[in-house]
Design a protein around this motif. Structure first.
Motif, PDB file in Angstrom:
ATOM      1  N   SER A  46       0.845  -1.185   0.000  1.00 32.02           N
ATOM      2  CA  SER A  46       0.000   0.000   0.000  1.00 32.02           C
ATOM      3  C   SER A  46       0.883   1.238   0.000  1.00 32.02           C
ATOM      4  O   SER A  46       2.070   1.188   0.351  1.00 32.02           O
ATOM      5  CB  SER A  46      -0.912   0.005   1.238  1.00 32.02           C
ATOM      6  OG  SER A  46      -0.140   0.159   2.413  1.00 32.02           O
ATOM      7  N   LEU A  47       0.298   2.374  -0.372  1.00 32.48           N
ATOM      8  CA  LEU A  47       1.066   3.616  -0.356  1.00 32.48           C
ATOM      9  C   LEU A  47       1.501   3.964   1.065  1.00 32.48           C
ATOM     10  O   LEU A  47       2.573   4.540   1.267  1.00 32.48           O
ATOM     11  CB  LEU A  47       0.217   4.745  -0.948  1.00 32.48           C
ATOM     12  CG  LEU A  47      -0.109   4.612  -2.440  1.00 32.48           C
ATOM     13  CD1 LEU A  47      -0.976   5.776  -2.898  1.00 32.48           C
ATOM     14  CD2 LEU A  47       1.166   4.551  -3.268  1.00 32.48           C
ATOM     15  N   ALA A  48       0.664   3.625   2.043  1.00 29.41           N
ATOM     16  CA  ALA A  48       1.034   3.903   3.433  1.00 29.41           C
ATOM     17  C   ALA A  48       2.275   3.114   3.830  1.00 29.41           C
ATOM     18  O   ALA A  48       3.170   3.624   4.508  1.00 29.41           O
ATOM     19  CB  ALA A  48      -0.131   3.560   4.354  1.00 29.41           C
ATOM     20  N   GLN A  49       2.353   1.855   3.391  1.00 26.61           N
ATOM     21  CA  GLN A  49       3.528   1.043   3.701  1.00 26.61           C
ATOM     22  C   GLN A  49       4.775   1.587   3.017  1.00 26.61           C
ATOM     23  O   GLN A  49       5.856   1.613   3.596  1.00 26.61           O
ATOM     24  CB  GLN A  49       3.288  -0.396   3.283  1.00 26.61           C
ATOM     25  CG  GLN A  49       2.265  -1.130   4.140  1.00 26.61           C
ATOM     26  CD  GLN A  49       1.908  -2.489   3.565  1.00 26.61           C
ATOM     27  OE1 GLN A  49       1.810  -2.641   2.351  1.00 26.61           O
ATOM     28  NE2 GLN A  49       1.704  -3.463   4.444  1.00 26.61           N
ATOM     29  N   LEU A  50       4.617   2.025   1.779  1.00 28.56           N
ATOM     30  CA  LEU A  50       5.759   2.569   1.055  1.00 28.56           C
ATOM     31  C   LEU A  50       6.231   3.884   1.647  1.00 28.56           C
ATOM     32  O   LEU A  50       7.410   4.234   1.557  1.00 28.56           O
ATOM     33  CB  LEU A  50       5.398   2.753  -0.425  1.00 28.56           C
ATOM     34  CG  LEU A  50       5.186   1.471  -1.225  1.00 28.56           C
ATOM     35  CD1 LEU A  50       4.652   1.792  -2.607  1.00 28.56           C
ATOM     36  CD2 LEU A  50       6.478   0.679  -1.324  1.00 28.56           C
ATOM     37  N   VAL A 119      12.955   3.202 -13.462  1.00 28.62           N
ATOM     38  CA  VAL A 119      11.757   4.043 -13.432  1.00 28.62           C
ATOM     39  C   VAL A 119      10.494   3.202 -13.271  1.00 28.62           C
ATOM     40  O   VAL A 119       9.627   3.513 -12.449  1.00 28.62           O
ATOM     41  CB  VAL A 119      11.656   4.898 -14.713  1.00 28.62           C
ATOM     42  CG1 VAL A 119      10.359   5.698 -14.739  1.00 28.62           C
ATOM     43  CG2 VAL A 119      12.855   5.829 -14.812  1.00 28.62           C
ATOM     44  N   LEU A 120      10.398   2.126 -14.047  1.00 25.41           N
ATOM     45  CA  LEU A 120       9.155   1.353 -14.068  1.00 25.41           C
ATOM     46  C   LEU A 120       8.919   0.586 -12.777  1.00 25.41           C
ATOM     47  O   LEU A 120       7.774   0.460 -12.335  1.00 25.41           O
ATOM     48  CB  LEU A 120       9.174   0.380 -15.248  1.00 25.41           C
ATOM     49  CG  LEU A 120       9.123   1.013 -16.631  1.00 25.41           C
ATOM     50  CD1 LEU A 120       9.110  -0.064 -17.711  1.00 25.41           C
ATOM     51  CD2 LEU A 120       7.913   1.913 -16.782  1.00 25.41           C
ATOM     52  N   LEU A 121       9.975   0.082 -12.155  1.00 27.44           N
ATOM     53  CA  LEU A 121       9.779  -0.686 -10.929  1.00 27.44           C
ATOM     54  C   LEU A 121       9.283   0.196  -9.782  1.00 27.44           C
ATOM     55  O   LEU A 121       8.288  -0.159  -9.126  1.00 27.44           O
ATOM     56  CB  LEU A 121      11.064  -1.411 -10.555  1.00 27.44           C
ATOM     57  CG  LEU A 121      10.953  -2.431  -9.421  1.00 27.44           C
ATOM     58  CD1 LEU A 121       9.851  -3.440  -9.696  1.00 27.44           C
ATOM     59  CD2 LEU A 121      12.280  -3.151  -9.224  1.00 27.44           C
ATOM     60  N   PRO A 122       9.898   1.353  -9.494  1.00 29.27           N
ATOM     61  CA  PRO A 122       9.308   2.227  -8.472  1.00 29.27           C
ATOM     62  C   PRO A 122       7.895   2.683  -8.838  1.00 29.27           C
ATOM     63  O   PRO A 122       7.031   2.792  -7.956  1.00 29.27           O
ATOM     64  CB  PRO A 122      10.273   3.419  -8.422  1.00 29.27           C
ATOM     65  CG  PRO A 122      11.564   2.880  -8.925  1.00 29.27           C
ATOM     66  CD  PRO A 122      11.186   1.869  -9.970  1.00 29.27           C
ATOM     67  N   LEU A 123       7.651   2.939 -10.138  1.00 30.08           N
ATOM     68  CA  LEU A 123       6.311   3.330 -10.555  1.00 30.08           C
ATOM     69  C   LEU A 123       5.314   2.225 -10.275  1.00 30.08           C
ATOM     70  O   LEU A 123       4.192   2.479  -9.802  1.00 30.08           O
ATOM     71  CB  LEU A 123       6.327   3.680 -12.045  1.00 30.08           C
ATOM     72  CG  LEU A 123       5.015   4.169 -12.656  1.00 30.08           C
ATOM     73  CD1 LEU A 123       4.562   5.466 -11.999  1.00 30.08           C
ATOM     74  CD2 LEU A 123       5.167   4.373 -14.163  1.00 30.08           C
ATOM     75  N   ALA A 124       5.712   0.982 -10.550  1.00 29.65           N
ATOM     76  CA  ALA A 124       4.812  -0.142 -10.289  1.00 29.65           C
ATOM     77  C   ALA A 124       4.532  -0.282  -8.801  1.00 29.65           C
ATOM     78  O   ALA A 124       3.402  -0.543  -8.387  1.00 29.65           O
ATOM     79  CB  ALA A 124       5.423  -1.428 -10.834  1.00 29.65           C
ATOM     80  N   LEU A 125       5.563  -0.107  -7.968  1.00 30.96           N
ATOM     81  CA  LEU A 125       5.363  -0.232  -6.530  1.00 30.96           C
ATOM     82  C   LEU A 125       4.429   0.853  -6.000  1.00 30.96           C
ATOM     83  O   LEU A 125       3.705   0.643  -5.029  1.00 30.96           O
ATOM     84  CB  LEU A 125       6.714  -0.161  -5.811  1.00 30.96           C
ATOM     85  CG  LEU A 125       7.667  -1.341  -6.062  1.00 30.96           C
ATOM     86  CD1 LEU A 125       8.994  -1.107  -5.368  1.00 30.96           C
ATOM     87  CD2 LEU A 125       7.048  -2.647  -5.599  1.00 30.96           C
ATOM     88  N   LEU A 126       4.429   2.019  -6.664  1.00 24.62           N
ATOM     89  CA  LEU A 126       3.543   3.106  -6.242  1.00 24.62           C
ATOM     90  C   LEU A 126       2.111   2.893  -6.726  1.00 24.62           C
ATOM     91  O   LEU A 126       1.152   3.210  -6.013  1.00 24.62           O
ATOM     92  CB  LEU A 126       4.062   4.444  -6.767  1.00 24.62           C
ATOM     93  CG  LEU A 126       5.313   5.003  -6.098  1.00 24.62           C
ATOM     94  CD1 LEU A 126       5.794   6.239  -6.840  1.00 24.62           C
ATOM     95  CD2 LEU A 126       5.038   5.343  -4.640  1.00 24.62           C
ATOM     96  N   LEU A 127       1.963   2.352  -7.938  1.00 24.01           N
ATOM     97  CA  LEU A 127       0.638   2.281  -8.557  1.00 24.01           C
ATOM     98  C   LEU A 127      -0.050   0.935  -8.361  1.00 24.01           C
ATOM     99  O   LEU A 127      -1.284   0.880  -8.340  1.00 24.01           O
ATOM    100  CB  LEU A 127       0.753   2.563 -10.061  1.00 24.01           C
ATOM    101  CG  LEU A 127       1.270   3.943 -10.455  1.00 24.01           C
ATOM    102  CD1 LEU A 127       1.334   4.053 -11.970  1.00 24.01           C
ATOM    103  CD2 LEU A 127       0.385   5.048  -9.892  1.00 24.01           C
ATOM    104  N   ALA A 128       0.730  -0.132  -8.269  1.00 19.67           N
ATOM    105  CA  ALA A 128       0.130  -1.474  -8.280  1.00 19.67           C
ATOM    106  C   ALA A 128      -0.293  -1.903  -6.883  1.00 19.67           C
ATOM    107  O   ALA A 128       0.179  -2.902  -6.348  1.00 19.67           O
ATOM    108  CB  ALA A 128       1.107  -2.483  -8.878  1.00 19.67           C
ATOM    109  N   SER A 129      -1.160  -1.120  -6.258  1.00 18.91           N
ATOM    110  CA  SER A 129      -1.662  -1.470  -4.930  1.00 18.91           C
ATOM    111  C   SER A 129      -3.138  -1.123  -4.864  1.00 18.91           C
ATOM    112  O   SER A 129      -3.587  -0.155  -5.484  1.00 18.91           O
ATOM    113  CB  SER A 129      -0.895  -0.716  -3.840  1.00 18.91           C
ATOM    114  OG  SER A 129      -1.016   0.678  -4.011  1.00 18.91           O
ATOM    115  N   GLY A 130      -3.896  -1.932  -4.137  1.00 22.85           N
ATOM    116  CA  GLY A 130      -5.323  -1.694  -4.008  1.00 22.85           C
ATOM    117  C   GLY A 130      -6.110  -2.467  -5.041  1.00 22.85           C
ATOM    118  O   GLY A 130      -5.590  -2.863  -6.096  1.00 22.85           O
ATOM    119  N   PRO A 131      -7.410  -2.684  -4.779  1.00 25.01           N
ATOM    120  CA  PRO A 131      -8.227  -3.495  -5.685  1.00 25.01           C
ATOM    121  C   PRO A 131      -8.454  -2.863  -7.049  1.00 25.01           C
ATOM    122  O   PRO A 131      -8.747  -3.560  -8.016  1.00 25.01           O
ATOM    123  CB  PRO A 131      -9.554  -3.637  -4.919  1.00 25.01           C
ATOM    124  CG  PRO A 131      -9.569  -2.476  -3.970  1.00 25.01           C
ATOM    125  CD  PRO A 131      -8.147  -2.235  -3.584  1.00 25.01           C
ATOM    126  N   ALA A 132      -8.338  -1.528  -7.136  1.00 27.73           N
ATOM    127  CA  ALA A 132      -8.585  -0.852  -8.420  1.00 27.73           C
ATOM    128  C   ALA A 132      -7.350  -0.788  -9.298  1.00 27.73           C
ATOM    129  O   ALA A 132      -7.436  -0.359 -10.448  1.00 27.73           O
ATOM    130  CB  ALA A 132      -9.110   0.560  -8.174  1.00 27.73           C
TER     131      ALA A 132
END
Length: 253
Positions: A46-50, A119-132
């Protein structure tokens, strides 16, 4: 037309070896011990965890392990996409200089995708969270595939280069070719690399499905850089049984 294009792509000489490489990398990425790869992170942060340094230190593997996981992911999905340029280099280079052309090309191509992971891996970690995350990233990838920018990049992927005479000059030209082809492939495919990272379960199956879609899309011929139905959708529709095509209500493009 889609069936013939995909069949021709699958008959290219290097394809069995590239599929074997992709399968090996996929197996290695799935068999890594817990905490040593990307699989257990996919869609679970989650963004909170990151945002919490303590949580990041606890949940994220070491940077080297993350980088290794990214390279394995690239090797599991991308090799079949370079079958055409590798076949071209193999067939147009003298027997004694084939590996001296193929190896620099592969090195340049992999270097582009490896650097893209910064670039893509940090972006994925930021965006790829949550059911949506999964439907949003999948929708964004489909929109990108439909865009003129992506079509222009796919067109560049179809361009073949002839290497100059001389082993050293040919090796340098092959490296440049690999860098250029990697850049074009990155421009065409980069949003799709985020999609498997949003899947909480079945990460390996998601990588395979995305890789198949990208391979089918790459097999389609070059076209004007316009907004269009994503070529992968058009190709898969053309490969579907006639009854299925009738039920979808789609028209050919």
């Amino acid at each position: 037309m889609p069936l013939r294009a995909v069949a021709a792509h699958l008959r290219l000489g290097p394809m069995p070896w590239l599929l074997a490489l992709a399968a090996t990398a996929l197996g290695m990425s799935l068999l890594l011990p817990a905490g040593h790869g990307l699989v257990e992170l996919c869609g679970r942060l989650s963004l909170a965890q990151l945002a919490d340094p303590a949580a990041r230190a606890l949940l994220l593997p070491a940077p080297g392990l993350l980088a290794g996981g990214w390279v394995l992911m690239v090797l599991a999905m991308m090799p079949p996409l370079v079958s055409a340029p590798l076949a071209h280099l193999w067939q147009t280079t003298a027997h004694a200089g084939r590996w001296a052309a193929v190896a620099p090309f592969a090195l340049g191509y992999l270097a582009v995708w490896s650097l893209a992971g910064l670039v893509l891996l940090p972006l994925a970690l930021l965006l790829a969270s949550g059911p949506a995350a999964l439907p949003l990233l999948l929708g964004a990838a489909l929109i990108w595939s439909a865009s003129p920018t992506a079509q222009a990049a796919r067109n560049r992927c179809h361009r073949m280069r002839w290497l100059p005479a001389g082993r050293i000059r040919a090796a340098r030209a092959a490296l440049d070719y690999g860098l250029a082809h990697g850049g074009a492939c990155l421009g065409a495919c980069w949003p799709w690399m985020l999609v498997p990272l949003a899947v909480q379960g079945g990460h390996g199956a998601a990588m395979v499905l995305v890789a198949v879609f990208l391979l089918v899309e790459r097999a389609m011929p070059a076209a004007p850089a316009l907004w269009r139905v994503p070529p992968g959708i058009v190709a898969l529709y053309g490969l579907a049984p006639s009854r299925s095509r009738h039920l979808t209500g789609l028209r050919r493009f």
